[in-house]
Design an enzyme around this catalytic site. Structure first.
Site, PDB file in Angstrom:
ATOM      1  N   ALA A 145       0.768  -1.249   0.063  1.00  0.00           N
ATOM      2  CA  ALA A 145      -0.053   0.026   0.030  1.00  0.00           C
ATOM      3  C   ALA A 145       1.083   1.352   0.001  1.00  0.00           C
ATOM      4  O   ALA A 145       0.399   2.365   0.153  1.00  0.00           O
ATOM      5  CB  ALA A 145      -1.013  -0.040   1.219  1.00  0.00           C
ATOM      6  N   ASN A 211       2.076  -4.162   7.478  1.00  0.00           N
ATOM      7  CA  ASN A 211       2.657  -4.421   6.056  1.00  0.00           C
ATOM      8  C   ASN A 211       3.488  -3.270   5.520  1.00  0.00           C
ATOM      9  O   ASN A 211       4.522  -3.205   5.047  1.00  0.00           O
ATOM     10  CB  ASN A 211       1.571  -5.036   5.290  1.00  0.00           C
ATOM     11  CG  ASN A 211       1.284  -6.416   5.533  1.00  0.00           C
ATOM     12  OD1 ASN A 211       2.025  -6.995   6.071  1.00  0.00           O
ATOM     13  ND2 ASN A 211      -0.154  -6.797   4.884  1.00  0.00           N
ATOM     14  N   HIS A 241      -0.717   7.280   4.197  1.00  0.00           N
ATOM     15  CA  HIS A 241       0.596   7.087   4.609  1.00  0.00           C
ATOM     16  C   HIS A 241       1.587   8.127   4.056  1.00  0.00           C
ATOM     17  O   HIS A 241       1.630   8.382   3.258  1.00  0.00           O
ATOM     18  CB  HIS A 241       1.072   5.597   3.863  1.00  0.00           C
ATOM     19  CG  HIS A 241       0.145   4.580   3.872  1.00  0.00           C
ATOM     20  ND1 HIS A 241      -0.034   3.899   5.039  1.00  0.00           N
ATOM     21  CD2 HIS A 241      -0.903   3.811   2.934  1.00  0.00           C
ATOM     22  CE1 HIS A 241      -1.152   2.875   4.891  1.00  0.00           C
ATOM     23  NE2 HIS A 241      -1.442   3.115   3.877  1.00  0.00           N
TER      24      HIS A 241
END
Length: 287
Positions: A145, A211, A241
């Site tokens: 991601a 992750n 993020h």
């Protein structure tokens, strides 16, 4: 990560690639949930007519997968190995990395791993390294991601002084995590830090959210030196993020706002796309 493990985050330019014959490639998807099915659907919609694809999932509907996606489904690893895959693609979570991927590598089958958070374990990284040595195989870790990690990895050549990761999710997105017991998620009305520490600590305490931080740690300066802040933020409606790295090379800043996978709102769409990209580049050659 060990030198024999590939951090596979580079993207090929469409203009510089052609599709090669893929008849010798046999792709096995470990886990036929929403992500696994999405990956298969993408491959079936691509230019690889007749590509051999199988799945490993004891709980999936073999008849439906065969009819809908043309996938041969196996319930155990020995039967899958008899099918002779050339690469296995993990879409099943951390336990599958330890329980399935290591065995495939030992048997000489390459692997693509999506559940990067599992690699926060020193013991597992060592086991996977040894498995590659035994089988002469290769492990590819996708960026999931987060993006831009090729630049972060390249920056290590000059020495990286610091790497900081900040993850923001809507408060209810933290339900079912340790934050659910420590905070009244429904009452959060401003950006609130729910965790601050190293990438190693975040992987232990928030394994379902590890992750991205693991991918950043592997590309950069490791789990113990990567600083992580995770926030419940009512001002966002997507998973956000942010990565900041500093060193002699200069400063790197990455920000991504990810939409969820349509069939699974807990998974970022970009995570599935990164797996598809890794498989695609395996089926291509550059001219």
């Amino acid at each position: 990560m060990n030198s024999s493990t590939v951090l596979d985050v580079a993207h090929s330019e469409a203009s510089s690639t052609v599709i090669s014959a893929s008849s010798q490639q046999r792709i096995a998807i470990i886990g036929m949930g929403a992500m696994g099915r999405r990956v298969v659907s993408s491959l079936r919609a691509g230019p690889f007519n007749g590509l051999a694809i199988a799945g490993l999932d004891p709980y999936a509907d073999a008849q439906a997968l065969k009819a809908g996606l043309g996938v041969d489904l196996f319930a155990n690893l020995d039967d899958l190995m008899a099918w002779k895959p050339t690469v296995v693609v993990e879409c099943a979570g951390h336990a599958a990395v330890e329980g399935v991927v290591a065995q495939c590598l030992e048997r000489g089958v390459d692997a693509i791993v999506a559940s990067v958070g599992a690699l926060s374990s020193d013991e597992l990284r060592t086991r996977l390294h040894d498995a590659q040595e035994v089988g002469g195989s290769e492990l590819t870790v996708v960026s999931g991601a987060i993006g831009g990690l090729d630049a972060l990895s390249a920056a290590r050549g000059s020495g990286i002084e610091s790497v900081k990761y900040i993850g923001r999710k809507p408060p209810r997105a933290w339900s079912g995590t340790p934050a659910d017991g420590e905070f009244d998620l429904d009452a959060i009305d401003k950006p609130t830090v729910i965790f601050e520490g190293t990438a190693a600590e975040s992987a232990r305490q928030y394994p379902k959210n590890a992750n991205v931080t693991a991918a950043v740690a592997i590309a950069g300066i490791g789990f113990e030196k990567t600083h992580v802040t995770m926030m419940a933020d009512p001002t966002v409606n997507k998973n956000v993020h942010e990565v900041e790295a500093k060193g002699p090379f200069g400063q790197l800043n990455i920000r991504l706002e990810n939409n969820p996978l349509p069939d699974n709102p807990k998974t970022s769409w970009l995570a599935a796309l990164s797996i598809e990209d890794a498989i695609l580049r395996r089926l291509q050659h550059v001219i």
